[in-house]
Write a protein that holds these residues in place. Structure first.
Motif, PDB file in Angstrom:
ATOM      1  N   UNK A  94      53.611  -4.252  86.739  1.00 42.33           N
ATOM      2  CA  UNK A  94      52.547  -5.236  86.944  1.00 42.33           C
ATOM      3  C   UNK A  94      52.436  -6.174  85.749  1.00 42.33           C
ATOM      4  N   UNK A  95      52.523  -5.635  84.539  1.00 43.61           N
ATOM      5  CA  UNK A  95      52.436  -6.460  83.330  1.00 43.61           C
ATOM      6  C   UNK A  95      53.605  -7.440  83.270  1.00 43.61           C
ATOM      7  N   UNK A  96      54.797  -6.962  83.627  1.00 43.29           N
ATOM      8  CA  UNK A  96      55.970  -7.844  83.628  1.00 43.29           C
ATOM      9  C   UNK A  96      55.807  -8.957  84.655  1.00 43.29           C
ATOM     10  N   UNK A  97      55.370  -8.593  85.867  1.00 41.32           N
ATOM     11  CA  UNK A  97      55.225  -9.569  86.945  1.00 41.32           C
ATOM     12  C   UNK A  97      54.195 -10.637  86.613  1.00 41.32           C
ATOM     13  N   UNK A  98      53.127 -10.256  85.904  1.00 43.54           N
ATOM     14  CA  UNK A  98      52.053 -11.193  85.592  1.00 43.54           C
ATOM     15  C   UNK A  98      52.255 -11.905  84.260  1.00 43.54           C
ATOM     16  N   UNK A  99      53.349 -11.594  83.590  1.00 45.99           N
ATOM     17  CA  UNK A  99      53.635 -12.268  82.329  1.00 45.99           C
ATOM     18  C   UNK A  99      52.789 -11.799  81.170  1.00 45.99           C
ATOM     19  N   UNK A 100      52.231 -10.623  81.296  1.00 48.82           N
ATOM     20  CA  UNK A 100      51.416 -10.084  80.215  1.00 48.82           C
ATOM     21  C   UNK A 100      50.260  -9.265  80.749  1.00 48.82           C
ATOM     22  N   UNK A 135      59.273  -2.188  72.876  1.00 54.83           N
ATOM     23  CA  UNK A 135      60.466  -1.455  72.445  1.00 54.83           C
ATOM     24  C   UNK A 135      61.617  -1.572  73.444  1.00 54.83           C
ATOM     25  N   UNK A 136      61.341  -2.179  74.605  1.00 53.37           N
ATOM     26  CA  UNK A 136      62.376  -2.282  75.648  1.00 53.37           C
ATOM     27  C   UNK A 136      62.442  -3.718  76.186  1.00 53.37           C
ATOM     28  N   UNK A 137      62.994  -4.600  75.356  1.00 54.75           N
ATOM     29  CA  UNK A 137      63.353  -5.970  75.763  1.00 54.75           C
ATOM     30  C   UNK A 137      62.203  -6.962  75.849  1.00 54.75           C
ATOM     31  N   UNK A 138      60.968  -6.553  75.513  1.00 52.72           N
ATOM     32  CA  UNK A 138      59.843  -7.491  75.545  1.00 52.72           C
ATOM     33  C   UNK A 138      59.106  -7.439  74.189  1.00 52.72           C
ATOM     34  N   UNK A 139      59.787  -7.827  73.103  1.00 51.97           N
ATOM     35  CA  UNK A 139      59.183  -7.688  71.763  1.00 51.97           C
ATOM     36  C   UNK A 139      57.975  -8.572  71.521  1.00 51.97           C
ATOM     37  N   UNK A 140      57.780  -9.598  72.349  1.00 49.83           N
ATOM     38  CA  UNK A 140      56.667 -10.528  72.127  1.00 49.83           C
ATOM     39  C   UNK A 140      55.401 -10.154  72.897  1.00 49.83           C
ATOM     40  N   UNK A 141      55.463  -9.080  73.666  1.00 47.99           N
ATOM     41  CA  UNK A 141      54.285  -8.654  74.422  1.00 47.99           C
ATOM     42  C   UNK A 141      53.141  -8.315  73.466  1.00 47.99           C
ATOM     43  N   UNK A 142      51.931  -8.785  73.804  1.00 50.07           N
ATOM     44  CA  UNK A 142      50.757  -8.542  72.971  1.00 50.07           C
ATOM     45  C   UNK A 142      49.767  -7.628  73.699  1.00 50.07           C
TER      46      UNK A 142
END
Length: 351
Positions: A94-100, A135-142
């Protein structure tokens, strides 16, 4: 002015208009339209700021945080160590689909910890999921969080309110969380705790009882999440008797050993209902009222297919269980294994 503050004030102004705030008196016709608009805006903003100042409206601060600088408040019922990619997969997707992260967690500021600036009061799974994504390809996630000023008791009530609707917070986790809170926040007064949490006194009493089941007995279950309130309450009551508790603990250790062997063999663990039955029957076995089953075969789905009910000089009684999912070939193989087991233990037909 920062964008968040600007948006917040705009929302307050909209609220004021919805509530029917009286507009200023019409300006003379010679006053330019843009001057009238400016006067209205200033009056509305002044009204909005006044509402914030007198406590009628509270400002909410949301931050974008590095989850590595945020720790988990130990007063939360959810066990952070039990979170995995599998049980958080839906939230991660869900977080990936919504961009954060769209729903903010609730945190509070902490002092004296050089490694962290905040701690999570509500939003443990969100924190774990954002940490996993970084830690898995989304280092900019806040990690999106709302800062609140709460004492420990208020923090506990907030976390409990959120966890009540979560199916993945087990009855045992909540029960132990309540027992800790009873001592820490409510001076061991159950009535006061029930009133603060708006819970039934009887239901809370059962939860607190289940929390007393020792780890040695819980280890017999495939997972702590298998320990459900209603059946576990009967087990907790049985443990009040010293001799009964001794028998149950002994059987629990044996079951725990068997569970490990099944996992290593690639088989599914015993279902919770079977574990509970064996634990509650432990005192009867100790008293000689009921003999332990010499052999039991379960399918790879964890369903009992064959049980040796008794083995004595008169013969062997075997029960084949309906609905196990085992076919004839598997049942024949189970029967051969059962007879071999009986022979090896001196209880076979050749004695």
């Amino acid at each position: 002015m920062a964008r968040k503050q600007s948006d917040y004030l705009a929302a307050l102004l909209a609220d004021a208009e919805d509530e029917g705030t009286s507009p200023p008196s019409p300006a003379p016709a010679r006053e330019p339209a843009h001057e009238r608009a400016r006067a209205t805006t200033l009056l509305g903003r002044e009204s909005a700021l006044a509402r914030v100042a007198n406590g009628e409206v509270r400002q909410v601060t949301q931050l974008l945080l590095d989850p590595a600088r945020v720790r988990i408040w130990p007063g939360n019922a959810r066990n952070y160590a039990h979170l995995t990619e599998e049980n958080c997969r839906e939230l991660i997707d869900s977080i990936i689909a919504e961009g954060g992260q769209k729903v903010p967690a609730v945190v509070r500021r902490i002092e004296g910890d050089p490694a962290c600036d905040y701690e999570v009061i509500a939003g443990t799974r969100r924190h774990w999921s954002i940490s996993w994504l970084r830690a898995h390809s989304y280092p900019d996630m806040q990690f999106v969080a709302q800062v609140a000023s709460l004492d420990d008791e208020a923090a506990f009530r907030l976390a409990d309110l959120e966890n009540r609707a979560r199916a993945d917070v087990s009855d045992l986790e909540r029960a132990r969380n309540y027992l800790d809170a009873l001592k820490t926040h409510y001076g061991n007064h159950q009535t006061r705790m029930a009133e603060r949490l708006k819970l039934s006194k009887g239901w809370l009493s059962k939860m607190l009882k289940v929390a007393t089941i020792p780890d040695a007995v819980i280890a017999a279950f495939a997972s702590p999440s298998d320990v459900q309130l209603k059946p576990a309450y009967a087990l907790a009551q049985a443990l009040d008797d010293r001799e009964t508790a001794k028998a149950i603990t002994g059987v629990a250790r044996q079951i725990a050993k068997e569970q490990v062997e099944r996992r290593e063999a690639g088989d599914l663990p015993y279902p919770a209902a079977d574990v509970l039955r064996r634990l509650l029957d432990a005192p009867k076995m100790l008293a000689g009222e009921e003999k332990a089953e010499p052999y039991r075969y379960a399918t790879r789905y964890g369903r009992t297919a064959l049980t040796v009910m008794s083995a004595n000089r008169q013969g062997v009684t075997i029960r084949l269980h309906a609905g196990s999912g085992a076919d004839t070939e598997e049942l024949v193989a189970a029967l051969r294994d059962a007879l071999a087991h009986l022979d090896a233990s001196g209880k076979g037909l050749q004695r």
